[in-house]
Design a protein around this motif. Sequence first.
Motif, mmCIF file in Angstrom:
data_model
loop_
_atom_site.group_PDB
_atom_site.id
_atom_site.type_symbol
_atom_site.label_atom_id
_atom_site.label_comp_id
_atom_site.label_asym_id
_atom_site.label_seq_id
_atom_site.Cartn_x
_atom_site.Cartn_y
_atom_site.Cartn_z
ATOM 1 N N MET A 337 8.310 -7.411 -12.280
ATOM 2 C CA MET A 337 8.309 -5.976 -12.547
ATOM 3 C C MET A 337 7.397 -5.288 -11.533
ATOM 4 N N LEU A 338 7.938 -4.302 -10.815
ATOM 5 C CA LEU A 338 7.199 -3.636 -9.745
ATOM 6 C C LEU A 338 7.460 -2.140 -9.752
ATOM 7 N N VAL A 339 6.442 -1.385 -9.312
ATOM 8 C CA VAL A 339 6.579 0.049 -9.048
ATOM 9 C C VAL A 339 6.154 0.257 -7.602
ATOM 10 N N SER A 340 6.881 1.074 -6.858
ATOM 11 C CA SER A 340 6.572 1.256 -5.441
ATOM 12 C C SER A 340 6.629 2.728 -5.050
ATOM 13 N N LEU A 341 6.003 3.018 -3.929
ATOM 14 C CA LEU A 341 6.044 4.338 -3.295
ATOM 15 C C LEU A 341 6.326 4.118 -1.824
ATOM 16 N N ASP A 342 7.325 4.811 -1.281
ATOM 17 C CA ASP A 342 7.527 4.738 0.167
ATOM 18 C C ASP A 342 8.039 6.069 0.691
ATOM 19 N N GLY A 343 7.754 6.298 1.966
ATOM 20 C CA GLY A 343 8.171 7.530 2.611
ATOM 21 C C GLY A 343 7.341 7.819 3.854
ATOM 22 N N PRO A 344 7.696 8.862 4.577
ATOM 23 C CA PRO A 344 8.844 9.720 4.306
ATOM 24 C C PRO A 344 10.155 9.013 4.630
ATOM 25 N N MET A 345 11.206 9.451 3.997
ATOM 26 C CA MET A 345 12.482 8.760 4.079
ATOM 27 C C MET A 345 12.991 8.609 5.510
ATOM 28 N N GLN A 346 12.729 9.603 6.349
ATOM 29 C CA GLN A 346 13.264 9.544 7.709
ATOM 30 C C GLN A 346 12.598 8.466 8.554
ATOM 31 N N SER A 347 11.519 7.852 8.049
ATOM 32 C CA SER A 347 10.767 6.882 8.849
ATOM 33 C C SER A 347 10.750 5.476 8.271
ATOM 34 N N VAL A 348 11.280 5.265 7.070
ATOM 35 C CA VAL A 348 11.192 3.932 6.468
ATOM 36 C C VAL A 348 11.960 2.919 7.312
ATOM 37 N N ALA A 349 11.450 1.693 7.344
ATOM 38 C CA ALA A 349 12.034 0.639 8.168
ATOM 39 C C ALA A 349 11.630 -0.712 7.588
#
Length: 592
Positions: A337-349
Amino acid sequence: MATRTLLWTVCAGLALTACVDRVDDTVDAGDHATPDVAVAPTGTTTRTPIGLALDLEDGVGQPLSVRANQTFYINQIDMRAHLEATTDEGVAGLARQGDFAGLDWRGTASVDESFVSTPNADGTMTRRRFYRQAVWMDLPSAYVIEQLDARGLVRGLPVVVADGLVDERTAGPADTFFARRVRGIQWANNCASRTDCATATDFTEEALVELRYANGPQPTFQLDSHTTQLRVLWTANPRHLYTIPVTQVAAPQWDYGFDIHLAVTTPAQPDGTYLPGQTLNVAFTFTDASGTDLAPGGALPTFQDYATGTDAPGIDYWNEAEAHITYYRRKHRERQMLVSLDGPMQSVAPLRTTYDFVGNMIAAGGGTLTLATPSTDGFVAEAATVPNGFVLLGVLPPDSPVGNTVSFTLPADAPPGTYKIAMKARRTYLGQDIPSAAVLAIQVGTTQPTHATLGTGNCTGCHHDGDALTTMSHGFAVTDREVCTTCHAPLPFEPEGPIYVRVHFIHSRSGRLDASPEQCSLCHTSNDSIQRTSQSACMSCHKSYPADHVAKYGPITDMFTGGAVVAPPGTADPAFQPCTASCHRTHPRSGL
């Protein structure tokens, strides 16, 4: 007599060479069916088809507790046979003894190999070899499931599901499940090194059948009120009838189904955005199909509750007792079970640096982990485990309280754009084993939404209906695939972590694509998206190097990373880095 005729007709229609004639003492269930009983004004009823998960271990059916008189369809079947050995014989021992000894093992071949990346406690290494192509693995078979009462009498008509061909996905009753994974595995548990298993004396041989994601809720059957067990006949092994004890629960506390609801409780700015440097408190709520909170007051079951089987609402945590291997072994049972945060969307890789999960977890006090930063990766990636990482690592006791909140801190240099908070979890309750996911988009530093450019698509061409992405794997929708990059970093104990490795590896091994996996345009939407240069990208589809690569980089020693040695945590692992700036920029376009 009618039931016997029905079974022979169904099996003949599936073109199976083995069938069933086990219908003595059949009792008509018509007089014992119950009326439609609603659990709540909304949600499921006993007439709602619920996907049922069956588990058969070394010939023994694992007991089921289910809602009384529920209507089911078979959504998942796990079968396993295993033995321990002292000599290196591959999986030959399984053909001589155990539950699968009666199967046709001719043609068995080793097709992949990988070492567990981290050493054992005594410094030895564990090698895993994967076997396919046995006759029984490649032939289609069926599973005839009957209801029995306490006297052993059959209640009503049986239900028949089938597994189709290993390398072909077909529609109709001959192929009930989207995923069909059948293989043998040999574990050499005490190899002297990653290149030397000559002195190993501790081996485990196992064979597994994993059938998942039924192509729709059919065929269905309703439990008779007198049913106390299910009897399963597998046409590949017709001499053995499997029995699964069934307990019917008349008035369960919760409904079936599983939904996740996310909310940021930290107030936003007047324009609805959040600022770099701000801490975001995130709350999550789990509900069943009736909308009932599975953890009232935010107090979730403890890890000890889960480990001891006393987790009443069926909320799953990390299953550390079960080995998991991408494609080849029970990743659906990992249940992290995990919760995540990532961004900004235009830069995720994709993340390409080996991540020190344990070391960083200790440094973070069991709390939120930072996997990517704007200064080093160009984007933000943070993740938190539930329960707290110190509970999972054994630093805190397993009965420590588990809450329903996590916190993320946006770095001071967080770029503006759309960020996504994502959560994945799994619930196993009254015979239903399902994933769930939720994604919440927020704006950081700007009100203008931004979007990821992935270079892949067309997922719904294959994944739809019963096998839509929202019902399989982690349960994320096609439109939220960019959130996968955060948690899928290469790890010391799981180097195949990057999402492109996972996706390529699964699709290249499954044989169930609608076209050849060499046709890149089946999933890729641009030429740029197929110009990959790392060893891991190559090995996720291919199984060999050209001779000049072997001479330059060494022989292939791992099915996921080729000949590269997994780098120490925090360093740029050569298996995931571009080989050179000039090589491999002209990958065959394969339809693009």
